[in-house]
Design a protein around this motif. Structure first.
Motif, mmCIF file in Angstrom:
data_model
loop_
_atom_site.group_PDB
_atom_site.id
_atom_site.type_symbol
_atom_site.label_atom_id
_atom_site.label_comp_id
_atom_site.label_asym_id
_atom_site.label_seq_id
_atom_site.Cartn_x
_atom_site.Cartn_y
_atom_site.Cartn_z
ATOM 1 N N ILE A 117 2.197 5.788 2.577
ATOM 2 C CA ILE A 117 0.897 5.837 3.254
ATOM 3 C C ILE A 117 0.774 7.013 4.211
ATOM 4 O O ILE A 117 -0.342 7.431 4.537
ATOM 5 N N TYR A 156 4.957 1.851 6.348
ATOM 6 C CA TYR A 156 4.815 1.696 4.901
ATOM 7 C C TYR A 156 3.678 0.758 4.507
ATOM 8 O O TYR A 156 3.464 0.535 3.324
ATOM 9 N N LYS A 157 2.945 0.237 5.468
ATOM 10 C CA LYS A 157 1.884 -0.701 5.139
ATOM 11 C C LYS A 157 0.743 -0.571 6.126
ATOM 12 O O LYS A 157 0.966 -0.543 7.341
ATOM 13 N N TRP A 215 -9.041 8.103 2.927
ATOM 14 C CA TRP A 215 -8.922 6.699 2.513
ATOM 15 C C TRP A 215 -10.296 6.076 2.648
ATOM 16 O O TRP A 215 -10.964 6.282 3.684
ATOM 17 N N GLN A 268 4.485 7.223 -4.207
ATOM 18 C CA GLN A 268 3.328 6.492 -4.714
ATOM 19 C C GLN A 268 2.695 5.650 -3.631
ATOM 20 O O GLN A 268 3.307 5.341 -2.610
ATOM 21 N N VAL A 269 1.436 5.290 -3.850
ATOM 22 C CA VAL A 269 0.706 4.401 -2.953
ATOM 23 C C VAL A 269 0.129 3.265 -3.794
ATOM 24 O O VAL A 269 -0.473 3.504 -4.835
ATOM 25 N N TYR A 325 -5.305 7.570 -5.772
ATOM 26 C CA TYR A 325 -4.993 6.226 -6.217
ATOM 27 C C TYR A 325 -6.221 5.343 -6.039
ATOM 28 O O TYR A 325 -6.993 5.513 -5.096
ATOM 29 N N ALA A 381 -2.720 -0.958 1.756
ATOM 30 C CA ALA A 381 -1.984 0.150 1.159
ATOM 31 C C ALA A 381 -0.519 0.030 1.529
ATOM 32 O O ALA A 381 -0.171 -0.268 2.667
ATOM 33 N N SER A 382 0.324 0.272 0.553
ATOM 34 C CA SER A 382 1.762 0.242 0.802
ATOM 35 C C SER A 382 2.409 1.404 0.052
ATOM 36 O O SER A 382 1.858 1.941 -0.905
ATOM 37 N N ILE A 422 -1.458 9.808 2.965
ATOM 38 C CA ILE A 422 -2.888 9.632 2.730
ATOM 39 C C ILE A 422 -3.693 10.581 3.612
ATOM 40 O O ILE A 422 -3.593 10.556 4.828
ATOM 41 N N VAL A 436 -4.108 11.640 -1.564
ATOM 42 C CA VAL A 436 -2.833 11.908 -0.906
ATOM 43 C C VAL A 436 -2.357 13.319 -1.198
ATOM 44 O O VAL A 436 -2.824 13.969 -2.140
#
Length: 122
Positions: A28, A77-78, A34, A1-2, A111, A24-25, A31, A102
């Motif tokens: 990622i 992750y971020k 974006w 998930q994002v 998302y 975003a976390s 993705i 994604v």
């Protein structure tokens, strides 16, 4: 998930500037596209700008020359996507949404953030 979290919306006078942020976390690295969309009352949601993996940044005609999108990658992750908006016009007033498209092993997905309100006074 994002997970997508927007911030930066505010009331600004016409001709002013704002910088929106979308953090975003999660997954990622998955993705592919974006970007930012916006929706004014009574209107459909419209694209403002997107960045596509391997292709770069695209802007709507209404954003070209006034808006600049950039990205800051903190770690695996971020990451944060910024939208610098200059020379704002009353017609830029809308709720601005961050969107991520994604591709996970399980398949594609999309998302949305919760949105941030931009109000431009004339």
């Amino acid at each position: 998930q994002v997970q997508l979290v927007e911030s930066g919306g505010a009331l600004v006078q016409a001709g002013g500037s704002l910088r929106l942020s979308c953090t975003a976390s999660g997954g990622i690295s998955a993705i592919d596209v974006w970007g930012w969309y916006r929706q004014a009352p009574g209107n459909q949601r419209e694209l403002v700008a997107t960045i596509t993996r391997g292709r770069g940044t695209d802007y709507a005609d209404s954003a070209k020359g006034r808006f600049t999108m950039s990205r800051d990658i903190a770690n695996s992750y971020k990451s944060t996507l910024y939208l610098q908006m200059n020379s704002l016009k009353p017609e830029d007033a809308a709720v601005y949404f961050c969107n991520a498209k994604v591709t996970f092993r399980s398949g594609p997905g999309a998302y949305w953030g919760q949105g941030t309100q931009v109000t431009v006074s004339s």
